[in-house]
Every structure is written in structure tokens, then in C-alpha cells.
Scaffold this active site. Structure first.
Site, mmCIF file in Angstrom:
data_model
loop_
_atom_site.group_PDB
_atom_site.id
_atom_site.type_symbol
_atom_site.label_atom_id
_atom_site.label_comp_id
_atom_site.label_asym_id
_atom_site.label_seq_id
_atom_site.Cartn_x
_atom_site.Cartn_y
_atom_site.Cartn_z
ATOM 1 N N ASP A 213 0.842 -1.204 0.000
ATOM 2 C CA ASP A 213 0.000 0.000 0.000
ATOM 3 C C ASP A 213 0.874 1.249 0.000
ATOM 4 O O ASP A 213 1.613 1.508 0.952
ATOM 5 C CB ASP A 213 -0.890 0.011 1.245
ATOM 6 C CG ASP A 213 -1.849 1.194 1.203
ATOM 7 O OD1 ASP A 213 -2.789 1.157 0.394
ATOM 8 O OD2 ASP A 213 -1.622 2.175 1.952
ATOM 9 N N TYR B 34 2.910 9.891 0.759
ATOM 10 C CA TYR B 34 3.888 9.311 1.686
ATOM 11 C C TYR B 34 5.331 9.704 1.328
ATOM 12 O O TYR B 34 6.248 9.481 2.123
ATOM 13 C CB TYR B 34 3.757 7.778 1.759
ATOM 14 C CG TYR B 34 2.377 7.284 2.162
ATOM 15 C CD1 TYR B 34 1.448 8.136 2.748
ATOM 16 C CD2 TYR B 34 1.996 5.962 1.942
ATOM 17 C CE1 TYR B 34 0.169 7.694 3.099
ATOM 18 C CE2 TYR B 34 0.720 5.509 2.306
ATOM 19 C CZ TYR B 34 -0.180 6.388 2.869
ATOM 20 O OH TYR B 34 -1.441 5.947 3.218
ATOM 21 N N LYS C 124 -2.287 6.285 -4.257
ATOM 22 C CA LYS C 124 -3.453 7.154 -4.003
ATOM 23 C C LYS C 124 -3.185 8.574 -4.479
ATOM 24 O O LYS C 124 -2.059 9.066 -4.375
ATOM 25 C CB LYS C 124 -3.771 7.191 -2.499
ATOM 26 C CG LYS C 124 -3.803 5.830 -1.832
ATOM 27 C CD LYS C 124 -4.177 5.896 -0.366
ATOM 28 C CE LYS C 124 -3.883 4.579 0.331
ATOM 29 N NZ LYS C 124 -2.529 4.468 0.871
ATOM 30 N N HIS D 44 -7.571 9.489 -2.265
ATOM 31 C CA HIS D 44 -7.117 9.306 -0.878
ATOM 32 C C HIS D 44 -8.170 9.775 0.136
ATOM 33 O O HIS D 44 -8.410 9.124 1.145
ATOM 34 C CB HIS D 44 -5.801 10.085 -0.692
ATOM 35 C CG HIS D 44 -4.891 9.518 0.347
ATOM 36 N ND1 HIS D 44 -3.518 9.491 0.201
ATOM 37 C CD2 HIS D 44 -5.138 8.980 1.554
ATOM 38 C CE1 HIS D 44 -2.981 8.949 1.278
ATOM 39 N NE2 HIS D 44 -3.940 8.629 2.115
HETATM 40 N N1 LIG Z 1 -6.089 5.740 3.231
HETATM 41 C C1 LIG Z 1 -5.693 6.451 4.254
HETATM 42 O O1 LIG Z 1 -6.152 7.587 4.480
HETATM 43 C C2 LIG Z 1 -4.680 5.904 5.199
HETATM 44 C C3 LIG Z 1 -4.504 6.503 6.463
HETATM 45 C C4 LIG Z 1 -3.559 5.934 7.342
HETATM 46 C C5 LIG Z 1 -2.850 4.805 6.955
HETATM 47 N N2 LIG Z 1 -3.006 4.249 5.714
HETATM 48 C C6 LIG Z 1 -2.250 3.058 5.285
HETATM 49 O O2 LIG Z 1 -2.418 2.041 6.284
HETATM 50 C C7 LIG Z 1 -1.136 1.622 6.745
HETATM 51 C C8 LIG Z 1 -1.224 1.152 8.180
HETATM 52 O O3 LIG Z 1 -1.646 2.185 9.050
HETATM 53 P P1 LIG Z 1 -0.649 2.890 10.079
HETATM 54 O O4 LIG Z 1 0.740 2.768 9.542
HETATM 55 O O5 LIG Z 1 -1.124 4.249 10.312
HETATM 56 O O6 LIG Z 1 -0.844 2.086 11.430
HETATM 57 P P2 LIG Z 1 -0.732 0.561 11.908
HETATM 58 O O7 LIG Z 1 -0.351 -0.325 10.791
HETATM 59 O O8 LIG Z 1 -1.975 0.294 12.664
HETATM 60 O O9 LIG Z 1 0.434 0.635 12.981
HETATM 61 C C9 LIG Z 1 1.775 0.783 12.614
HETATM 62 C C10 LIG Z 1 2.598 0.811 13.906
HETATM 63 O O10 LIG Z 1 2.528 -0.474 14.562
HETATM 64 C C11 LIG Z 1 3.826 -0.986 14.754
HETATM 65 N N3 LIG Z 1 3.733 -2.448 14.538
HETATM 66 C C12 LIG Z 1 3.705 -3.102 13.353
HETATM 67 N N4 LIG Z 1 3.574 -4.414 13.547
HETATM 68 C C13 LIG Z 1 3.536 -4.620 14.880
HETATM 69 C C14 LIG Z 1 3.429 -5.771 15.687
HETATM 70 N N5 LIG Z 1 3.343 -6.987 15.147
HETATM 71 N N6 LIG Z 1 3.422 -5.608 17.045
HETATM 72 C C15 LIG Z 1 3.506 -4.387 17.593
HETATM 73 N N7 LIG Z 1 3.595 -3.229 16.876
HETATM 74 C C16 LIG Z 1 3.620 -3.362 15.525
HETATM 75 C C17 LIG Z 1 4.699 -0.284 13.735
HETATM 76 O O11 LIG Z 1 6.035 -0.179 14.223
HETATM 77 P P3 LIG Z 1 7.377 -0.451 13.356
HETATM 78 O O12 LIG Z 1 7.176 0.047 11.978
HETATM 79 O O13 LIG Z 1 8.389 0.345 14.109
HETATM 80 O O14 LIG Z 1 7.627 -1.923 13.430
HETATM 81 C C18 LIG Z 1 4.050 1.095 13.666
HETATM 82 O O15 LIG Z 1 4.503 1.895 14.742
HETATM 83 C C19 LIG Z 1 -0.263 2.863 6.520
HETATM 84 O O16 LIG Z 1 1.106 2.575 6.593
HETATM 85 C C20 LIG Z 1 -0.752 3.291 5.153
HETATM 86 O O17 LIG Z 1 -0.186 2.474 4.149
HETATM 87 C C21 LIG Z 1 -3.953 4.771 4.850
#
Ligand SMILES: NC(=O)c1ccc[n+]([C@@H]2O[C@H](COP(=O)([O-])OP(=O)(O)OC[C@H]3O[C@@H](n4cnc5c(N)ncnc54)[C@H](OP(=O)(O)O)[C@@H]3O)[C@@H](O)[C@H]2O)c1
Length: 314
Positions: free
Chosen positions: A45, A50, A79, A112
Site C-alpha cells: 500500500d 507518503y 493514491k 485518498h
Molecule cells: N487511506 C488512508 O487515508 C490511510 C490513512 C492511514 C494509513 N493508511 C495506510 O495504512 C497503513 C497502516 O496504518 P498505520 O501505519 O497508520 O498504522 P498501523 O499499521 O496500525 O500501525 C503501525 C505501527 O505499529 C507498529 N507495529 C507493526 N507491527 C507490529 C506488531 N506486530 N506488534 C507491535 N507493533 C507493531 C509499527 O512499528 P514499526 O514500523 O516500528 O515496526 C508502527 O509503529 C499505513 O502505513 C498506510 O499504508 C492509509
């Protein structure tokens, strides 16, 4: 481990686990993508916003060149950012993402957010907001998305952060049906109503922030991620799984795809290793009970925008 797939309304298969790349810094995201592909991820994704698509693309191309994976086996999403909602801006921005990624086509291109900002506004404005907002209708943006699809630049097109009413407007006014609505989804915000609404229209949900963006833990007003709930850890022990694996398995059981972000090798591997256990009814009931309708990404600065999506119930 290879993820199970969901069949989209155009017949394309979407892997139910993908790698998120938001806030994955240059210098670490390239390695993360390579580790992910080696671990079996086929869904990545990305987004223009980003600002790391060149590095993500470099990792993807290296893995293809080495024979580890074929382009056609990957599902790459990008996006369109808010400043570029004018119909004529869509295809050039789609081409810009393709150029940065070094790819000929995307598997999925998303709007997005439903609300736009003026082209010269800051990417994420925090002051003089009314001056930054644009009133370009996302239906116009969707016409640009359809053009990108017709040119073969995106195999599928969809939306992100759209509410039910906005989805229905796109269905009514567009000529191509969105395949996906990507929205925040985790046990604090399980989105059951929106998932059901989209299911009835054959639109798949991709859940972002599936782990509740755990690094924001402790920030004022921020919902405590369920992966820190001791009860979830207890559930995990029964299956020999981590809290993150329990949460991701639960979300996939709702019929959606998830895109956890990590740049940590052990976590990248862990987050896709979720297909060899089934949560009991009681465990699912507990995770269902965690729903608080609290968002990690409410983007409240945009709450007065004509096309802000989160004033509606779902
Ligand atoms: N469409 C939209 O508007 C939108 C908005 C927000 C996000 N997104 C997409 O969704 C993706 C995911 O969302 P997000 O990055 O905001 O949050 P997330 O995936 O819920 O959380 C990421 C965090 O969790 C940690 N983590 C990962 N795996 C883990 C595990 N097994 N145990 C404990 N902690 C863990 C990561 O740390 P480390 O990296 O340090 O391991 C990072 O700090 C984004 O990267 C993006 O691609 C889209």
C-alpha cells in the site's frame, strides 16, 4: 506465508494482508518492502502523499529483477492526494506515482480523501483552512480516475475514507464501480456498518491502521490500541499468537483486507503469519466489544469541508 485473497467486483484478486508504508522513512522502507516480499506479501500500500514511492518502487523492481516475484503476482496500490482533485490533474499525478515507483501500471489507484484542497495549498494545512479548501466535487475527480483506468495505468480504481452516502453518489454518477473503499478499521473502530453497506454493493474494504497506529500510544485523546489490551494478549497465548496477530486475524475474519505498517523484520513476518488459526466465538465476541467508534485519523481540521466524510454515522 501467502495471504488469502478477496475477489473484487472486476474479478481481480486482492490479498487480505498488505504492507503499509506511511511514515516508513526513506532509508528503511526499501528494506521493509524486500523483507515483506520474501515473507510472502504480494500487496503493498503506497501513496503519493507518503513521499517514499521511489524507494518502495526500487525494492519492488529489485525483487522482480532477481526473480523472487513476478510483477503480475503483485498488487500495488497508490493514491491521489487532496491537492489534485481537478479532473485534469488526476492522470498526470497517477503518472507521477508510476514514474516514482518505476512501474508501468498500478493494480489499484484510490482517491485518498473525498475532500480536496487548492493545488498550491500546503499538503496538510493546519491554518487558514477555509482558504485552503477547494470545492471540486469528488465526482469530477472520479471522472479523472476512470480516465486513468481506461488508459491502462490502473487496473482497478477505488476510493478511500468515503462514507456511505459518498459511495452511493459515486455509484450513481460514475460509469465504473469502485472496487475498494480503504478506511480506518481496527477493534476500536470495527466499521461493521460500513463493511456491510459496501458488501451489499460488492465493494471490498481495505482496513488501514489495523494495529491502531501503536506508536501514538499515550498521546492525549488518542484511542489506546487494542494490541496493548492484556485480554488480547491472553487470547493470543491460547493460540500461540501475538496480540497483533489476534487483531489482524479478527479483522480478516470480518471479510476485509488489512495493511499493517512495519519496518521491523520480525513484525513484518509476524503480521502475515495469521492464517493458521481460528478465533473462538467468545474471543470474537470480546474483540467485537472493543468497538468505541474512536478514530486514529479523524482529520478534524477538515470537519467544516463540504465533503468531510466523518460527520455521518458511517
Ligand atoms: N487511506 C488512508 O487515508 C490511510 C490513512 C492511514 C494509513 N493508511 C495506510 O495504512 C497503513 C497502516 O496504518 P498505520 O501505519 O497508520 O498504522 P498501523 O499499521 O496500525 O500501525 C503501525 C505501527 O505499529 C507498529 N507495529 C507493526 N507491527 C507490529 C506488531 N506486530 N506488534 C507491535 N507493533 C507493531 C509499527 O512499528 P514499526 O514500523 O516500528 O515496526 C508502527 O509503529 C499505513 O502505513 C498506510 O499504508 C492509509
Amino acid at each position: 506465508m501467502i495471504a488469502k485473497t478477496i475477489k473484487l467486483n472486476n474479478g481481480v484478486l486482492l490479498p487480505t494482508v498488505g504492507l503499509g508504508t506511511y511514515r516508513s522513512k526513506p532509508g528503511e522502507v526499501e528494506e521493509a518492502v524486500k523483507i515483506a516480499i520474501d515473507a510472502g506479501y504480494r500487496h503493498i500500500d503506497c501513496a503519493w502523499f507518503y513521499l517514499n514511492e521511489a524507494e518502495v518502487g526500487s525494492a519492488i523492481r529489485e525483487k522482480i529483477a532477481s526473480g523472487a516475484v513476478k510483477r503480475e503476482d503483485l498488487f500495488i496500490t497508490s493514491k491521489l492526494w487532496n491537492n489534485f482533485h481537478a479532473k485534469d490533474a488526476v492522470v498526470p499525478k497517477l503518472k507521477e506515482s508510476l514514474k516514482a515507483l518505476g512501474l508501468d501500471y498500478l493494480d489499484l489507484y484510490l482517491i485518498h480523501w473525498p475532500f480536496g484542497t487548492k493545488e498550491d495549498a500546503p499538503l496538510m494545512p493546519t491554518e487558514n483552512l477555509q482558504d485552503c479548501f477547494s470545492d471540486v466535487d469528488y465526482i469530477e475527480t472520479w471522472q479523472g480516475m476512470e480516465e486513468g483506468h481506461k488508459l491502462g495505468l490502473a487496473k482497478s480504481i477505488g476510493v478511500s475514507n468515503f462514507n456511505a452516502e459518498q459511495i452511493d453518489r459515486v455509484l450513481k454518477n460514475g460509469t465504473i464501480k469502485p472496487v475498494v473503499n480503504q478506511v480506518e478499521c481496527n477493534p476500536n473502530l470495527n466499521q461493521k456498518k460500513l463493511i456491510e453497506f459496501c458488501k451489499q454493493r460488492d465493494i471490498a474494504i481495505v482496513g488501514y491502521c489495523p494495529l491502531g497506529r501503536s506508536e501514538y500510544m499515550g498521546r492525549p485523546g488518542f484511542p489506546e490500541p487494542t494490541i496493548f489490551d492484556p485480554k488480547v494478549a491472553e487470547i493470543g497465548k491460547k493460540y500461540n499468537k501475538s496480540p497483533a496477530q489476534v487483531v489482524l486475524n479478527y479483522l480478516v475474519s470480518l471479510g476485509i483486507s488489512v495493511i499493517p505498517k512495519s519496518v521491523t523484520k520480525s513484525r513484518i513476518v509476524e503480521n502475515i503469519d495469521i492464517f493458521d488459526f481460528t478465533l473462538s466465538k467468545e474471543d470474537i465476541a470480546y474483540l467485537d466489544s472493543c468497538n468505541k467508534n474512536k478514530r486514529v485519523c479523524p482529520l478534524t481540521d477538515f470537519k467544516d469541508h463540504k465533503y468531510y466524510s466523518f460527520n455521518a454515522e458511517f
